[in-house]
Write an enzyme that holds these catalytic residues in place. Sequence first.
Site, short mmCIF file in Angstrom:
data_model
loop_
_atom_site.label_atom_id
_atom_site.label_comp_id
_atom_site.label_asym_id
_atom_site.label_seq_id
_atom_site.Cartn_x
_atom_site.Cartn_y
_atom_site.Cartn_z
N GLU A 1 -3.02 18.74 -34.48
CA GLU A 1 -3.88 18.45 -35.15
C GLU A 1 -4.52 17.80 -36.38
O GLU A 1 -5.73 17.69 -36.79
CB GLU A 1 -4.57 20.17 -35.54
CG GLU A 1 -3.89 20.79 -36.90
CD GLU A 1 -2.42 20.77 -36.25
OE1 GLU A 1 -2.03 20.75 -34.64
OE2 GLU A 1 -1.41 21.18 -37.00
N LEU B 1 2.51 -8.27 -30.01
CA LEU B 1 4.57 -7.88 -29.88
C LEU B 1 4.82 -6.53 -30.64
O LEU B 1 6.04 -5.97 -30.38
CB LEU B 1 4.92 -8.87 -30.99
CG LEU B 1 4.20 -10.40 -31.56
CD1 LEU B 1 4.96 -10.92 -32.64
CD2 LEU B 1 5.61 -10.92 -30.08
N MET C 1 -11.47 6.29 -29.55
CA MET C 1 -12.39 6.15 -30.92
C MET C 1 -12.58 7.31 -30.85
O MET C 1 -14.05 7.36 -31.10
CB MET C 1 -12.41 5.05 -30.75
CG MET C 1 -12.03 3.70 -30.57
SD MET C 1 -11.46 3.47 -31.75
CE MET C 1 -10.04 1.50 -31.34
N HIS D 1 -1.16 3.91 -32.07
CA HIS D 1 -2.10 3.31 -33.43
C HIS D 1 -1.71 1.50 -33.95
O HIS D 1 -0.65 2.15 -34.19
CB HIS D 1 -2.01 4.62 -34.43
CG HIS D 1 -2.46 4.23 -35.93
ND1 HIS D 1 -3.89 4.26 -36.10
CD2 HIS D 1 -1.64 3.85 -37.22
CE1 HIS D 1 -4.51 3.76 -37.65
NE2 HIS D 1 -3.12 3.63 -37.81
N GLU E 1 2.68 -3.10 -29.62
CA GLU E 1 1.86 -2.35 -29.39
C GLU E 1 1.68 -2.72 -27.47
O GLU E 1 2.66 -1.42 -27.00
CB GLU E 1 -0.57 -1.76 -29.38
CG GLU E 1 -0.40 -1.84 -30.35
CD GLU E 1 -1.63 -1.90 -30.93
OE1 GLU E 1 -2.21 -1.47 -30.44
OE2 GLU E 1 -2.63 -2.60 -31.42
N ASN F 1 -4.34 -1.75 -24.25
CA ASN F 1 -3.32 -1.22 -24.06
C ASN F 1 -2.80 -0.41 -22.74
O ASN F 1 -1.98 -0.64 -21.96
CB ASN F 1 -3.10 0.08 -25.15
CG ASN F 1 -2.42 -0.61 -26.66
OD1 ASN F 1 -1.96 -0.63 -26.05
ND2 ASN F 1 -3.64 -1.47 -27.16
N ILE G 1 -12.18 11.36 -31.81
CA ILE G 1 -11.33 12.50 -33.04
C ILE G 1 -11.25 13.74 -31.86
O ILE G 1 -11.73 14.07 -31.43
CB ILE G 1 -10.91 13.02 -34.52
CG1 ILE G 1 -10.48 11.14 -35.38
CG2 ILE G 1 -10.02 13.66 -34.88
CD1 ILE G 1 -10.38 11.27 -36.45
N LEU G 2 -9.99 14.25 -30.99
CA LEU G 2 -9.61 15.23 -30.49
C LEU G 2 -9.94 16.56 -31.33
O LEU G 2 -9.25 16.07 -32.92
CB LEU G 2 -8.48 15.11 -29.48
CG LEU G 2 -9.55 14.17 -28.81
CD1 LEU G 2 -7.70 14.10 -27.77
CD2 LEU G 2 -10.43 14.50 -27.90
C1 GAR Z 1 -5.22 -1.15 -29.83
O1 GAR Z 1 -5.41 -1.25 -31.31
C2 GAR Z 1 -4.77 0.16 -30.74
O2 GAR Z 1 -3.85 0.37 -31.17
C3 GAR Z 1 -6.29 0.99 -31.39
O3 GAR Z 1 -7.53 0.00 -31.03
C4 GAR Z 1 -7.27 -1.21 -30.19
C5 GAR Z 1 -7.63 -0.75 -28.61
O4 GAR Z 1 -7.18 -2.04 -28.65
N1 GAR Z 1 -6.73 1.73 -32.18
C6 GAR Z 1 -6.61 3.02 -32.81
O5 GAR Z 1 -7.46 1.79 -33.35
C7 GAR Z 1 -6.49 4.77 -32.54
N2 GAR Z 1 -6.69 4.25 -33.63
P1 GAR Z 1 -7.35 -1.81 -26.56
O6 GAR Z 1 -8.58 -1.34 -25.71
O7 GAR Z 1 -7.27 -3.51 -26.04
O8 GAR Z 1 -5.83 -0.87 -25.72
#
Ligand code: GAR
Length: 208
Positions: A150, A181, A93, A112, A183, A16, A95-96
């Site tokens: 929060e 497709l 990964m 997400h 994110e 991402n 949670i803030l």
């Molecule tokens: C992505 O699919 C993102 O949406 C997910 O982790 C992956 C990270 O991929 N995020 C979560 O699950 C957050 N709750 P990346 O490091 O290749 O971007």
Amino acid sequence: MRKARIAVLVSGGGTNLQALIRAEKRGALSHGKLSLVIANREGAYALERAKKASIPTAVVLKKECGSSEAFEERIKALLRENKIDLIVLAGFMAILSADFTREYPERIINVHPSLIPSFCGKGYYGLHVHEAALAYGVKVTGATVHYVNEIPDGGRILKQKAVAVREDDTPESLQKRVMRLCEWKILPEAVEEAAAGLVHTNAEEKDR
Ligand code: GAR
């Protein structure tokens, strides 16, 4: 024109982040500047992607900070030092805390990998989200970009995009399709829109 300074928080592969870097390169992130990448894991491949794109990087490890509070304080200090306007959680990964998110109202964006409010909240991250979607048997899934408040995965939704689930999908194949497709498309779009909003608001305040 002043651009919104963006920090991207990552933990893993950083695809991402790569989508954001690509968007900036092709001029699709014209109101923002990727200014800092912070990882909470050593060796996160996202850091290599940032270095290749000449974006400053930092690693902040909770175990080295000693507590969640100290971990967040370190991140906040980096955000201040780098004059960050907008924070993007791209596969971050951790949670803030509510205290952290309250300091940046509508200044933190998360991607997400499901259609919120399905398969979200505590425990739903990465591949687990797609495992849960397949176990439930949904025929459509997708991704959501939202502001962070929060409540984990509970902030205002900015964009969503759906894809069909296939009979032969595995969590891995579904994850790849949702990334490619959904994110990688909606995250840069949402970040550009949020950055444009911030830049225009600042300009209006100056004119007053
Ligand atoms: C992505 O699919 C993102 O949406 C997910 O982790 C992956 C990270 O991929 N995020 C979560 O699950 C957050 N709750 P990346 O490091 O290749 O971007």
